[in-house]
Motif scaffolding. Structure first.
Motif, PDB file in Angstrom:
ATOM      1  N   UNK A  59      17.456   6.315   8.550  1.00  8.33           N
ATOM      2  CA  UNK A  59      16.608   7.183   7.743  1.00  8.33           C
ATOM      3  C   UNK A  59      15.594   6.349   6.980  1.00  8.33           C
ATOM      4  N   UNK A  60      14.338   6.732   7.058  1.00 10.30           N
ATOM      5  CA  UNK A  60      13.289   6.001   6.339  1.00 10.30           C
ATOM      6  C   UNK A  60      13.452   6.179   4.833  1.00 10.30           C
ATOM      7  N   UNK A  61      13.093   5.144   4.073  1.00  7.71           N
ATOM      8  CA  UNK A  61      13.181   5.207   2.610  1.00  7.71           C
ATOM      9  C   UNK A  61      12.229   6.239   2.019  1.00  7.71           C
ATOM     10  N   UNK A  62      11.250   6.660   2.784  1.00 11.56           N
ATOM     11  CA  UNK A  62      10.260   7.591   2.248  1.00 11.56           C
ATOM     12  C   UNK A  62      10.834   8.968   1.930  1.00 11.56           C
ATOM     13  N   UNK A  63      12.127   9.201   2.225  1.00 10.66           N
ATOM     14  CA  UNK A  63      12.723  10.476   1.805  1.00 10.66           C
ATOM     15  C   UNK A  63      12.952  10.476   0.297  1.00 10.66           C
ATOM     16  N   UNK A  64      12.846   9.298  -0.327  1.00 13.05           N
ATOM     17  CA  UNK A  64      12.991   9.168  -1.772  1.00 13.05           C
ATOM     18  C   UNK A  64      11.593   9.139  -2.391  1.00 13.05           C
ATOM     19  N   UNK A  65      11.377   9.910  -3.439  1.00 14.00           N
ATOM     20  CA  UNK A  65      10.096   9.875  -4.150  1.00 14.00           C
ATOM     21  C   UNK A  65      10.183   8.861  -5.282  1.00 14.00           C
ATOM     22  N   UNK A  66       9.319   7.837  -5.272  1.00 17.01           N
ATOM     23  CA  UNK A  66       9.341   6.851  -6.351  1.00 17.01           C
ATOM     24  C   UNK A  66       9.080   7.521  -7.701  1.00 17.01           C
ATOM     25  N   UNK A  67       9.806   7.115  -8.714  1.00 16.07           N
ATOM     26  CA  UNK A  67       9.667   7.709 -10.034  1.00 16.07           C
ATOM     27  C   UNK A  67       8.573   7.013 -10.841  1.00 16.07           C
ATOM     28  N   UNK A  68       8.471   5.702 -10.698  1.00 18.50           N
ATOM     29  CA  UNK A  68       7.542   4.942 -11.531  1.00 18.50           C
ATOM     30  C   UNK A  68       6.312   4.451 -10.777  1.00 18.50           C
ATOM     31  N   UNK A  69       6.057   4.985  -9.612  1.00 17.65           N
ATOM     32  CA  UNK A  69       4.902   4.516  -8.869  1.00 17.65           C
ATOM     33  C   UNK A  69       4.695   5.293  -7.595  1.00 17.65           C
ATOM     34  N   UNK A  70       4.021   4.639  -6.655  1.00 17.71           N
ATOM     35  CA  UNK A  70       3.715   5.261  -5.367  1.00 17.71           C
ATOM     36  C   UNK A  70       4.120   4.306  -4.255  1.00 17.71           C
ATOM     37  N   UNK A  71       4.315   4.852  -3.067  1.00 19.62           N
ATOM     38  CA  UNK A  71       4.564   4.005  -1.907  1.00 19.62           C
ATOM     39  C   UNK A  71       3.302   3.206  -1.628  1.00 19.62           C
ATOM     40  N   UNK A  72       3.422   1.962  -1.142  1.00 18.82           N
ATOM     41  CA  UNK A  72       2.236   1.153  -0.854  1.00 18.82           C
ATOM     42  C   UNK A  72       1.212   1.877   0.030  1.00 18.82           C
ATOM     43  N   UNK A  73       1.667   2.701   0.968  1.00 16.72           N
ATOM     44  CA  UNK A  73       0.734   3.423   1.840  1.00 16.72           C
ATOM     45  C   UNK A  73      -0.091   4.455   1.055  1.00 16.72           C
ATOM     46  N   UNK A  74       0.402   4.880  -0.100  1.00 15.06           N
ATOM     47  CA  UNK A  74      -0.297   5.854  -0.934  1.00 15.06           C
ATOM     48  C   UNK A  74      -1.099   5.203  -2.067  1.00 15.06           C
ATOM     49  N   UNK A  75      -1.015   3.883  -2.164  1.00 13.46           N
ATOM     50  CA  UNK A  75      -1.732   3.163  -3.220  1.00 13.46           C
ATOM     51  C   UNK A  75      -3.221   3.068  -2.871  1.00 13.46           C
ATOM     52  N   UNK A  76      -4.065   2.866  -3.880  1.00 13.62           N
ATOM     53  CA  UNK A  76      -5.499   2.728  -3.609  1.00 13.62           C
ATOM     54  C   UNK A  76      -5.784   1.540  -2.696  1.00 13.62           C
ATOM     55  N   UNK A  77      -6.822   1.660  -1.886  1.00 16.96           N
ATOM     56  CA  UNK A  77      -7.218   0.559  -1.006  1.00 16.96           C
ATOM     57  C   UNK A  77      -8.016  -0.497  -1.758  1.00 16.96           C
ATOM     58  N   UNK A  78      -8.512  -0.143  -2.928  1.00 15.68           N
ATOM     59  CA  UNK A  78      -9.334  -1.061  -3.714  1.00 15.68           C
ATOM     60  C   UNK A  78      -8.455  -1.936  -4.604  1.00 15.68           C
ATOM     61  N   UNK A  79      -8.780  -3.213  -4.655  1.00 12.85           N
ATOM     62  CA  UNK A  79      -8.047  -4.163  -5.482  1.00 12.85           C
ATOM     63  C   UNK A  79      -8.337  -3.899  -6.966  1.00 12.85           C
ATOM     64  N   UNK A  80      -7.313  -4.002  -7.800  1.00 12.57           N
ATOM     65  CA  UNK A  80      -7.471  -3.817  -9.239  1.00 12.57           C
ATOM     66  C   UNK A  80      -7.226  -5.149  -9.941  1.00 12.57           C
ATOM     67  N   UNK A  81      -8.197  -5.585 -10.726  1.00 15.08           N
ATOM     68  CA  UNK A  81      -8.044  -6.846 -11.454  1.00 15.08           C
ATOM     69  C   UNK A  81      -7.379  -6.598 -12.796  1.00 15.08           C
ATOM     70  N   UNK A  82      -6.505  -7.522 -13.166  1.00 16.45           N
ATOM     71  CA  UNK A  82      -5.798  -7.443 -14.441  1.00 16.45           C
ATOM     72  C   UNK A  82      -5.980  -8.779 -15.144  1.00 16.45           C
TER      73      UNK A  82
END
Length: 83
Positions: free
Chosen positions: A8-31
């Protein structure tokens, strides 16, 4: 039961504190972090307390899909947990 199966893929779980990498923005964020006497005192130019910096960094990391991993562990009760 589905969660215990490695088929079973882990994607059946919804992350509580973030998003799956595939759902993250494609643009780099500088910190930017600023340190004084070895302690972090500012994040992205905004002076904050240590706990505020940690919370803000977690928010930034979460929206960028950082920290999401797959693990299978044995719990004390004898059940398996993935997360």
């Amino acid at each position: 039961e589905d969660l215990e199966s490695m088929e079973t893929a882990m994607t059946i779980v919804n992350p509580v504190m973030g998003v799956w990498p595939k759902d993250a923005p494609d643009k780099q964020e500088e910190v930017t972090l600023r340190f004084e006497s070895g302690r972090c005192v500012a994040l992205n130019g905004k002076k904050m307390t240590a706990i505020q910096i940690l919370q803000a960094a977690n928010t930034i990391a979460g929206r960028n899909g950082l920290g999401i991993s797959q693990a299978l562990e044995n719990r004390i009760l004898g059940t398996k947990s993935r997360g």
